[in-house]
Scaffold this motif. Sequence first.
Motif, PDB file in Angstrom:
ATOM      1  N   ALA A 182       3.648 -53.968  74.560  1.00 36.90           N
ATOM      2  CA  ALA A 182       2.718 -53.170  73.754  1.00 36.90           C
ATOM      3  C   ALA A 182       1.940 -54.120  72.856  1.00 36.90           C
ATOM      4  O   ALA A 182       2.528 -54.991  72.206  1.00 36.90           O
ATOM      5  CB  ALA A 182       3.457 -52.140  72.916  1.00 36.90           C
ATOM      6  N   ASP A 183       0.637 -53.966  72.835  1.00 34.73           N
ATOM      7  CA  ASP A 183      -0.200 -54.859  72.030  1.00 34.73           C
ATOM      8  C   ASP A 183      -0.220 -54.465  70.562  1.00 34.73           C
ATOM      9  O   ASP A 183      -0.655 -55.246  69.714  1.00 34.73           O
ATOM     10  CB  ASP A 183      -1.637 -54.869  72.565  1.00 34.73           C
ATOM     11  N   SER A 184       0.241 -53.249  70.248  1.00 35.45           N
ATOM     12  CA  SER A 184       0.213 -52.759  68.874  1.00 35.45           C
ATOM     13  C   SER A 184       1.302 -51.725  68.698  1.00 35.45           C
ATOM     14  O   SER A 184       1.877 -51.218  69.681  1.00 35.45           O
ATOM     15  CB  SER A 184      -1.150 -52.119  68.562  1.00 35.45           C
ATOM     16  N   LEU A 185       1.591 -51.389  67.451  1.00 35.49           N
ATOM     17  CA  LEU A 185       2.556 -50.321  67.194  1.00 35.49           C
ATOM     18  C   LEU A 185       2.053 -48.995  67.754  1.00 35.49           C
ATOM     19  O   LEU A 185       2.828 -48.191  68.268  1.00 35.49           O
ATOM     20  CB  LEU A 185       2.811 -50.190  65.682  1.00 35.49           C
ATOM     21  N   GLU A 186       0.748 -48.768  67.662  1.00 33.06           N
ATOM     22  CA  GLU A 186       0.178 -47.519  68.169  1.00 33.06           C
ATOM     23  C   GLU A 186       0.435 -47.380  69.672  1.00 33.06           C
ATOM     24  O   GLU A 186       0.841 -46.309  70.152  1.00 33.06           O
ATOM     25  CB  GLU A 186      -1.329 -47.466  67.886  1.00 33.06           C
TER      26      GLU A 186
END
Length: 344
Positions: free
Chosen positions: A312-316
């Motif tokens: 995942a590139d971000s928490l979102e």
Amino acid sequence: MKQLLSQLVDGQPLSAEQAIEGFELIMSGQAEPAQTGAMLALIAQRGPTVDEVVGAATVMRQKAVPVNVPEGLTIIDTCGAGGTGSTFFNISTTAALVAAGAGRPLGLGVAKHGNRSVTSRSGSSNVLENLGVNLQADPDVLTKCLDEAGMCFCFAPAHHPAMKYAGPVRAALGFRTVFNLIGPLTNPAGAKRQLIGVPSPEVADLMSQALLRLDAEHCLLVHSVLPDGHSLGELTTFGPAQAVQVHHDMTKSYPIDPAALGMPFALPDSVTIQTPADSAVIVKQVLDNEAGPARDITVLNAAAALQVGGVADSLEEGLELAAAAIADGRAKNVLDTLIQLTNA
């Protein structure tokens, strides 16, 4: 050992090389119990240095019973440093199940390192045992679990036999020692990507520097404070947390605010438990996609694990992956497969 103890009594910390020497004597059974207790107490009294943590972790890694990782699988861990006296369900263990469900199709596996409860109401092994996982599975079975379930549980006593020499002394001392810090640094599957809950910002700083020295690839150390002032080594929806990221040979501190991620606020009482059986009930509810604070908190921690795992590139994005793994039953299948394989 006497020379090392004299140096500690004089107020001089051990170098990494000296720490390796001292902990080698302890973990090979060559140190007397009184010497082990003295060394642990003297280090604990002033607080361990990065050198001492690195030295102790290095020896424990060398003596660990390893878990072989299937080819092509990147391994993460969600083992925390403990010491906060948590009264909540097993957040990091539930998050590990969800992260495994989301991550396995993407080449990510979870080698969850853990032990029985020391300060919390339910340790990771306590709740998994309650759910039906066999904690004494052989290392080759754990490799199969990583391959087929996307997760294995590394029960600390089975993988760190050298601790038999220090264990009784630690129990007799009754206070936190450097061994509390090196558990997350000695994953038997060699995880270099980790989500680590810590009891204080000071411990986060110490462990982040140790991780840099121990060739970590991407780690996130998290700490939050409850409304009553109690420390917690988890991400929650009770309020913001402080994170220290270890990545690309650098560290960076920043806050993580669940409200900014669109997550509803919750009260601590909503996920409080009394026993491992209580925790097991909540774990099942989360895996059955029952909406509520426990599911929200699990998804948040799983998202952070997926981010440090590199899928995942971000928490979102991690939140989306974690929620989907619960909704379509992949996370529940991780637990079911773990139970089946470890009891075969």
